[in-house]
Scaffold this active site. Sequence first.
Site, PDB file in Angstrom:
ATOM      1  CE1 TYR A   1      25.041  39.036  36.594  1.00 32.15           C
ATOM      2  CE2 TYR A   1      25.758  41.244  35.947  1.00 32.15           C
ATOM      3  CZ  TYR A   1      25.845  40.150  36.792  1.00 32.15           C
ATOM      4  OH  TYR A   1      26.750  40.163  37.816  1.00 32.15           O
TER       5      TYR A   1
ATOM      6  CD  GLU B   1      34.096  35.337  41.707  1.00 30.25           C
ATOM      7  OE1 GLU B   1      34.571  35.831  40.671  1.00 30.25           O
ATOM      8  OE2 GLU B   1      33.033  34.700  41.730  1.00 30.25           O
TER       9      GLU B   1
ATOM     10  CG  LEU C   1      32.151  35.815  35.993  1.00 28.48           C
ATOM     11  CD1 LEU C   1      30.972  34.959  35.552  1.00 28.48           C
ATOM     12  CD2 LEU C   1      31.760  37.277  36.020  1.00 28.48           C
TER      13      LEU C   1
HETATM   14  N1  PMP Z   1      33.467  38.039  39.625  1.00 24.94           N
HETATM   15  C1  PMP Z   1      32.203  38.424  39.897  1.00 24.94           C
HETATM   16  C2  PMP Z   1      31.424  37.674  40.918  1.00 24.94           C
HETATM   17  C3  PMP Z   1      31.644  39.516  39.205  1.00 24.94           C
HETATM   18  O1  PMP Z   1      30.374  39.891  39.458  1.00 24.94           O
HETATM   19  C4  PMP Z   1      32.433  40.232  38.274  1.00 24.94           C
HETATM   20  C5  PMP Z   1      31.889  41.451  37.583  1.00 24.94           C
HETATM   21  N2  PMP Z   1      30.902  41.132  36.677  1.00 24.94           N
HETATM   22  C6  PMP Z   1      33.738  39.799  38.020  1.00 24.94           C
HETATM   23  C7  PMP Z   1      34.218  38.700  38.722  1.00 24.94           C
HETATM   24  C8  PMP Z   1      34.609  40.498  37.005  1.00 24.94           C
HETATM   25  O2  PMP Z   1      34.194  40.188  35.705  1.00 24.94           O
HETATM   26  P1  PMP Z   1      34.455  41.186  34.494  1.00 24.94           P
HETATM   27  O3  PMP Z   1      35.912  41.526  34.522  1.00 24.94           O
HETATM   28  O4  PMP Z   1      34.090  40.407  33.301  1.00 24.94           O
HETATM   29  O5  PMP Z   1      33.601  42.394  34.717  1.00 24.94           O
END
Ligand code: PMP
Length: 282
Positions: free
Chosen positions: A31, A177, A201
């Site tokens: 997603y 994270e 991520l």
């Molecule tokens: N880490 C995790 C586990 C997340 O779910 C998210 C949010 N989707 C992020 C980091 C931050 O990613 P982004 O800046 O692309 O929203």
Amino acid sequence: AKILWNNEIINEEEVKIGYEDRGYQFGDGIYEVIKIYNSNVFTAEEHIDRLYASADKIQLVIPYTKDVMHKMIHDLIETNEVENGQIYLQVTRGTSPRQHNFPTPEVESVLTAYTKETSRPLTQLENGVKACFVEDIRWLRCDIKSLNLLGNVLAKQEAISKDCYEAIQHRGEIITEGSSSNVYGIKDGVLYTHPVNNLILNGITRKVILDCCAEVGLEVVEEAFTKEQALAMDEMIMSSTSTEVMPIISIDGQHIGNGKRGEWTVKLQQAFEQKIPSSIGL
Ligand code: PMP
């Protein structure tokens, strides 16, 4: 509001999801959440690229080109007249009789996307938020933006139950994270954050923030740091598509710095704001 279902934009009532959809049964899918500012899709390219990269990593075939995907998203936002909000988009491996291995014969993946009006978390961006440490019990492919979010769900729930906004996850002493965000510490004019590998991520907002660091003259070191180091940082930040550059003012009840949004954080927030598309994009 209308829903994007595979390649059709239709009414919510018309969407049919099978009870044997592999997303529903196994979390077998991927997603993205993408932000819409003033009818512009923010960092659309990066999000769609990451969606296809996640798909590749789990051998899921998305039956549309990236260009078609961009067009479908744009059409949905236009149809729903979203000015400020977000789009949620997921692709599952499709519907077929339940078995763990991939469907035989092959089936088409199932795409759903919908939009939502949301506003920026302005109060929290100014006052900062509380966080707590939670052991990172997730699998070893956190680089995939998979629908399997049980570890993240449990971490976030633990944070909420402790009256915190986010869980800062750690493997042993090392901070990875947040439950739905990336995490940073700033100490003596250097920003530290976990390197991009299989344990986190690769956040799109993370990338934007690293660009902002260069702009404001904040040195970046992509190295993991410990819980103990986190508590001794001058400033701590979390980031995501919906939370932007969010100050963390305490962890497990212990103040970070003076317990208020820090100076570097303000500079990064200002640099980030400069990147928000202001004009109507449609
Ligand atoms: N880490 C995790 C586990 C997340 O779910 C998210 C949010 N989707 C992020 C980091 C931050 O990613 P982004 O800046 O692309 O929203």
